[in-house]
Design a protein around this motif. Structure first.
Motif, short mmCIF file in Angstrom:
data_model
loop_
_atom_site.label_atom_id
_atom_site.label_comp_id
_atom_site.label_asym_id
_atom_site.label_seq_id
_atom_site.Cartn_x
_atom_site.Cartn_y
_atom_site.Cartn_z
N GLY A 259 -14.63 108.20 -86.77
CA GLY A 259 -14.70 108.92 -88.04
C GLY A 259 -14.86 107.99 -89.23
N LEU A 260 -14.40 108.48 -90.39
CA LEU A 260 -14.59 107.76 -91.65
C LEU A 260 -13.55 106.67 -91.86
CD1 LEU A 260 -15.35 110.81 -94.00
CD2 LEU A 260 -17.00 109.23 -92.96
N ASP A 261 -13.89 105.71 -92.72
CA ASP A 261 -12.96 104.66 -93.17
C ASP A 261 -12.38 103.86 -92.01
OD1 ASP A 261 -13.31 105.51 -95.86
OD2 ASP A 261 -11.81 107.08 -95.56
N SER A 262 -13.22 103.54 -91.05
CA SER A 262 -12.73 102.83 -89.86
C SER A 262 -12.15 101.46 -90.19
CB SER A 262 -13.87 102.66 -88.85
OG SER A 262 -14.34 103.91 -88.43
N GLN A 263 -12.76 100.76 -91.14
CA GLN A 263 -12.27 99.43 -91.50
C GLN A 263 -10.88 99.52 -92.12
OE1 GLN A 263 -15.09 100.92 -92.48
NE2 GLN A 263 -16.85 99.53 -92.47
N LYS A 264 -10.68 100.51 -92.99
CA LYS A 264 -9.35 100.71 -93.59
C LYS A 264 -8.33 101.10 -92.52
CE LYS A 264 -6.96 103.19 -97.31
NZ LYS A 264 -5.79 103.57 -96.50
N GLN A 265 -8.75 101.95 -91.58
CA GLN A 265 -7.86 102.34 -90.49
C GLN A 265 -7.41 101.10 -89.72
OE1 GLN A 265 -8.84 105.79 -87.94
NE2 GLN A 265 -10.67 106.02 -89.22
N ALA A 266 -8.35 100.19 -89.45
CA ALA A 266 -8.04 98.99 -88.68
C ALA A 266 -7.04 98.10 -89.42
CB ALA A 266 -9.32 98.21 -88.38
N LEU A 267 -7.27 97.91 -90.72
CA LEU A 267 -6.35 97.08 -91.51
C LEU A 267 -4.98 97.73 -91.63
CD1 LEU A 267 -8.69 95.80 -94.38
CD2 LEU A 267 -7.81 94.49 -92.44
N ASP A 268 -4.97 99.03 -91.87
CA ASP A 268 -3.68 99.73 -92.00
C ASP A 268 -2.88 99.68 -90.71
OD1 ASP A 268 -4.32 100.35 -94.60
OD2 ASP A 268 -4.83 102.45 -94.22
N TYR A 269 -3.58 99.70 -89.58
CA TYR A 269 -2.90 99.69 -88.29
C TYR A 269 -2.41 98.29 -87.93
CZ TYR A 269 -1.85 101.79 -83.75
OH TYR A 269 -1.20 102.30 -82.66
N GLY A 270 -3.01 97.28 -88.56
CA GLY A 270 -2.59 95.91 -88.30
C GLY A 270 -3.20 95.28 -87.07
N VAL A 271 -4.34 95.80 -86.63
CA VAL A 271 -4.96 95.19 -85.45
C VAL A 271 -5.46 93.79 -85.78
CG1 VAL A 271 -5.63 97.42 -84.47
CG2 VAL A 271 -7.23 96.21 -85.96
N LYS A 272 -5.55 92.95 -84.77
CA LYS A 272 -5.99 91.58 -84.96
C LYS A 272 -7.48 91.40 -84.71
CE LYS A 272 -1.67 90.69 -85.60
NZ LYS A 272 -1.18 90.62 -87.00
N VAL A 273 -8.07 92.38 -84.04
CA VAL A 273 -9.49 92.33 -83.70
C VAL A 273 -10.14 93.64 -84.10
CG1 VAL A 273 -11.19 92.10 -81.84
CG2 VAL A 273 -9.11 90.73 -81.79
N ALA A 274 -11.28 93.54 -84.75
CA ALA A 274 -12.07 94.73 -85.09
C ALA A 274 -13.48 94.50 -84.58
CB ALA A 274 -12.05 94.98 -86.60
N GLY A 275 -14.44 95.30 -85.07
CA GLY A 275 -15.81 95.10 -84.61
C GLY A 275 -16.66 96.33 -84.83
N CYS A 276 -17.71 96.43 -84.03
CA CYS A 276 -18.64 97.55 -84.17
C CYS A 276 -19.15 97.97 -82.80
CB CYS A 276 -19.81 97.19 -85.09
SG CYS A 276 -20.62 95.61 -84.69
N THR A 277 -19.69 99.17 -82.77
CA THR A 277 -20.14 99.79 -81.52
C THR A 277 -21.46 100.51 -81.73
OG1 THR A 277 -17.82 100.21 -80.88
CG2 THR A 277 -19.53 101.47 -79.72
N VAL A 278 -22.37 100.36 -80.79
CA VAL A 278 -23.55 101.23 -80.74
C VAL A 278 -23.37 102.13 -79.53
CG1 VAL A 278 -26.05 101.40 -80.55
CG2 VAL A 278 -25.03 99.49 -81.80
N HIS A 279 -23.53 103.44 -79.75
CA HIS A 279 -23.28 104.39 -78.67
C HIS A 279 -24.27 105.53 -78.72
CE1 HIS A 279 -21.40 107.50 -81.31
NE2 HIS A 279 -21.14 106.45 -82.06
N PHE A 280 -24.44 106.19 -77.59
CA PHE A 280 -25.18 107.44 -77.57
C PHE A 280 -24.34 108.51 -78.25
CE2 PHE A 280 -27.42 105.36 -74.01
CZ PHE A 280 -28.73 105.65 -74.36
N VAL A 281 -24.99 109.42 -78.93
CA VAL A 281 -24.28 110.48 -79.65
C VAL A 281 -24.06 111.66 -78.71
CG1 VAL A 281 -24.43 112.13 -81.55
CG2 VAL A 281 -25.18 109.76 -81.88
N SER A 282 -22.82 112.14 -78.71
CA SER A 282 -22.46 113.34 -77.95
C SER A 282 -21.94 114.38 -78.94
CB SER A 282 -21.39 113.00 -76.91
OG SER A 282 -20.19 112.59 -77.55
#
Length: 204
Positions: free
Chosen positions: A121-144
């Motif tokens: 969903g939206l604001d994935s980067q903010k979600q990652a920082l708020d959660y405190g994860v140490k690793v983030a990134g990006c994904t290419v996927h087929f749409v379902s």
């Protein structure tokens, strides 16, 4: 290698992933024809980029529709008119409806700024920082039919620096998006992606 693939792009904003993809396609001389860029936003900077590349554009302005069902109907008809082999959603900010996904089953790919299934969903980067994860990134996927739930094609992980702001993380992820989205397009173009249930096998 098979026939030349016909590709339509969907974008809502600046179009940096669209630009990176077109530059990659032309540099690699892929057997791929970019047919058009469709957008829901008449102010999208992606339109200027498409004009620079000599690619046709079509604006279907979401904000002018009283009925959102009418918008999605016109989007479907607009894309159908190009008869594409592949649809690339690159910064397209609308959720594609089930009838659209069904019509182009396994022919729509999307780039998302998280390591799915984490932070859809939206604001994935903010979600990652708020959660405190140490690793983030990006994904290419087929749409379902779900939100960012389709079979994963490629991912790229990056370590989050403690001092990074949301903007800095977003820019770091975007650089990787510019690499893996064009590569996924190439793999599709070369018929090297095989979907098995919810997994994607990359053929040699």
């Amino acid at each position: 290698m098979g026939k030349t693939k016909r590709v339509v792009f969907l974008a809502s904003g600046r179009g940096s992933n669209f630009s990176a993809s077109i530059e990659f396609i032309r540099k690699k001389k892929l057997k791929l024809e970019p047919l058009a860029l469709l957008t829901d936003n008449p102010e999208a900077k992606a339109l200027t980029l498409a004009k620079k590349f000599g690619i046709s554009t079509k604006v279907i302005p979401y904000s002018t529709y009283l009925s959102k069902l009418d918008y999605h109907r016109d989007l479907l008809h607009g894309v159908e008119s190009y008869d594409p082999d592949l649809i690339v959603a690159c910064g397209y900010m609308r959720i594609l409806k089930p009838d659209f996904v069904a019509r182009f089953r396994n022919k729509i790919i999307n780039v998302h700024p998280s390591l799915l299934p984490a932070f859809p969903g939206l604001d994935s980067q903010k979600q990652a920082l708020d959660y405190g994860v140490k690793v983030a990134g990006c994904t290419v996927h087929f749409v379902s039919e779900g939100v960012d739930t389709g079979p994963i094609i490629l991912q790229k992980a990056i370590a989050i620096r403690p001092e990074w702001t949301e903007k800095e993380l977003s820019l770091a992820i975007l650089k990787e998006e510019h690499k893996i989205l064009p590569l996924a397009i190439q793999l599709f173009c070369e018929d090297k992606l095989k979907i098995k249930e919810r997994k994607v096998e990359i053929l040699k």
